[in-house]
Write a protein that holds these residues in place. Structure first.
Motif, short mmCIF file in Angstrom:
data_model
loop_
_atom_site.label_atom_id
_atom_site.label_comp_id
_atom_site.label_asym_id
_atom_site.label_seq_id
_atom_site.Cartn_x
_atom_site.Cartn_y
_atom_site.Cartn_z
N CYS A 108 -8.51 0.66 -2.44
CA CYS A 108 -7.81 1.85 -2.05
C CYS A 108 -8.55 2.34 -0.90
O CYS A 108 -9.80 2.46 -0.72
CB CYS A 108 -8.23 3.01 -3.17
N GLY A 109 -7.73 2.69 0.15
CA GLY A 109 -8.11 3.40 1.20
C GLY A 109 -8.30 2.36 2.49
O GLY A 109 -8.64 2.52 3.42
N GLN B 20 0.85 -1.25 -0.05
CA GLN B 20 -0.10 0.17 0.18
C GLN B 20 0.87 1.40 0.08
O GLN B 20 1.77 1.36 0.74
CB GLN B 20 -0.86 0.03 1.37
N GLU C 88 -2.72 -2.16 -9.74
CA GLU C 88 -3.43 -1.59 -8.69
C GLU C 88 -4.69 -2.52 -8.49
O GLU C 88 -5.51 -2.75 -9.56
CB GLU C 88 -3.64 -0.14 -8.89
N SER D 62 -0.51 7.30 -0.74
CA SER D 62 -2.26 7.70 -1.03
C SER D 62 -3.21 6.62 -0.75
O SER D 62 -4.31 6.66 -1.18
CB SER D 62 -1.94 8.13 -2.41
N ARG D 63 -2.58 5.66 -0.14
CA ARG D 63 -3.53 4.29 0.28
C ARG D 63 -3.81 3.61 -0.81
O ARG D 63 -5.11 2.62 -0.79
CB ARG D 63 -4.75 4.91 1.20
N ARG D 64 -3.25 3.59 -2.24
CA ARG D 64 -3.69 2.84 -3.19
C ARG D 64 -3.12 1.42 -2.87
O ARG D 64 -1.72 1.30 -2.20
CB ARG D 64 -3.14 3.20 -4.48
N VAL D 65 -3.63 0.21 -3.18
CA VAL D 65 -3.07 -1.03 -3.06
C VAL D 65 -2.59 -1.75 -4.45
O VAL D 65 -3.46 -1.79 -5.17
CB VAL D 65 -4.33 -1.84 -2.27
N TYR D 66 -1.45 -2.47 -4.20
CA TYR D 66 -0.78 -3.09 -5.35
C TYR D 66 -0.53 -4.35 -5.11
O TYR D 66 -0.06 -4.70 -4.03
CB TYR D 66 0.21 -2.09 -5.97
N LYS E 188 -7.72 -1.49 -7.46
CA LYS E 188 -8.74 -0.14 -7.21
C LYS E 188 -9.75 -0.10 -6.02
O LYS E 188 -9.91 0.70 -5.28
CB LYS E 188 -9.27 0.44 -8.56
#
Length: 410
Positions: free
Chosen positions: A325-326, A274, A320, A277-281, A322
């Motif tokens: 995210c967060g 993560q 990502e 910007s709290r994006r998750v890959y 999407k």
């Protein structure tokens, strides 16, 4: 996340349960969340949930350790090798424990003072105490780690630690056979073949503050938000064309949206990161759905050439997810995952034993809602899942307390 220590909570668990690792008093798999027996906790605040191949560990806010599940090699640290189907306190621990990492049949504990304790199988030197001990049902001090430790990790048969000065140590020979095949006729570096902690080279001045591990790979995260990977690359999880990386190799930040990484966790053969910007890959192996996304696109491609060995090497590049995210917490099992997003519990990946909690045994290829659980804290073992949630009117006899988020170490 902090909550009032006077508020009651319950512990749900589901998935594989052959050894009683769900803490429910029996050994039947559970495809949906069910209450664990937490009588022994006596309403103590829960800090961390995690598990290994067939065992579970709960750490309380007071640094007490509660365990259940498989204990054939003494991995519960109870002084015996009988399996336990409900949570029991580890009575020999006189020091407060802040973090824990579970391997296949062993457990690594980190105390508040920075000492590392280990129990369970030492067949591959994964306890860090040399070759003389085959296994231990008592917690042993890893004496050769002289400086205080701030992070620990356990793979299938190897271990990692980070000291307060940012140095990374590795021990256990679980990667040695992979290294021999890939590096022959060159010798295997000491950190990949040692049964006591050995300094991992190539990380000078990197200020590492966190480690995690997979089946046969290693991950570290620096204070600057950089990821370094090494070990087996069988499933492309190291973002390289090489079959094996013997020393830490930087993951290009451009592969992660140009951002710093703030959290990383690892399954056996996949990685979840993560960014700020709290994006998750996710990247690595995805055939059970453990990446939480479609894998048939540009992020995975066939690479050929001299470094690819006798055949093509699949390179899995971060992409990502999407819908995650967060996310405020993420946990990885061997091939499945949990996340908390917007107060909801999501799961995806391998589901043969019901560890995704949807009542089925079908693999889950995109993050899906786990109904009936309002998660505050999550954790995974290799094939099981756990979550702390608030007490409801029908769960008043299964209550505990939670105080903060779990350390996401597999």
């Amino acid at each position: 996340m902090e909550t009032s220590s006077s508020t009651e909570f319950c512990l749900h668990s589901w998935g594989a349960n052959s050894y009683g690792q769900l803490g429910q008093g029996h050994v039947d798999d559970q495809p949906e969340p069910r209450f664990s027996d937490i009588t022994a906790l006596q309403h103590k605040a829960v800090r961390t949930l995690t598990g290994g191949g067939g065992h579970s560990v709960v750490i309380t806010e007071n640094g007490e350790v509660f365990v259940c599940g498989q204990n054939n090699r003494g991995q519960l640290g109870l002084g015996h090798i009988a399996d336990i189907t409900t949570l029991q306190i580890c009575p020999s621990l006189t020091q407060r424990v802040s973090k824990v990492a579970c391997g296949w049949e062993f457990t690594i504990c980190l105390t508040d003072s920075g000492r590392v304790l280990a129990c369970g199988s030492n067949a591959f030197g994964q306890l860090g105490v040399g070759k003389a001990v085959s296994h231990s049902a008592d917690l042993l001090v890893v004496e050769s780690l002289k400086d205080p430790v701030v992070s620990v990790a356990a793979g299938l048969r190897h271990s990692l630690a980070v000291t307060v000065s940012g140095c990374v140590y590795q021990w256990g020979t679980g990667l040695c056979s992979h290294a021999k095949r890939a590096l022959s006729p060159r010798p295997v570096p000491p950190h990949l073949s040692s049964t006591v902690p050995s300094l991992v080279p190539g990380l000078d001045q990197k200020n590492v503050n966190m480690v995690t591990a997979g089946l046969a790979h290693c991950v570290c995260l620096t204070e600057d938000g950089d990821l370094f990977l090494w070990g087996s690359n069988k499933h492309g999880q190291l973002t390289s064309t090489e079959p094996f990386l013997s020393s830490p190799t930087l993951v290009k930040r451009s592969l992660l949206g140009g951002e710093k990484v703030v959290l990383v966790c690892s399954g056996w053969t996949h990685i979840v990161a993560q960014t700020e910007s709290r994006r998750v890959y996710t990247w690595g192996r995805g055939d059970y759905g453990q990446l939480g996304r479609q894998t048939c696109h540009h992020a995975e491609r066939q690479m050929t050439g001299p470094s690819a060995g006798s055949g093509n090497t699949v390179v899995s590049l971060p992409a990502e997810v999407k819908v995650l995210c967060g996310a405020t917490q993420i946990a990885c099992g061997s091939e499945h995952n949990l996340a908390i997003l917007g107060g909801r519990l999501l799961s995806w990946g391998w589901n043969e034993h019901g560890m995704c909690g949807d009542g089925s045994q079908s693999d889950v290829f995109q993050p899906q809602l786990v109904s009936g659980v309002r998660p505050l804290l999550i954790g995974c073992g290799a094939g099981h899942s756990m979550a702390v949630s608030p007490v409801t009117t029908d769960s008043t006899q299964n209550s505990a307390t939670t105080s903060e988020t779990s350390e996401q170490e597999h």
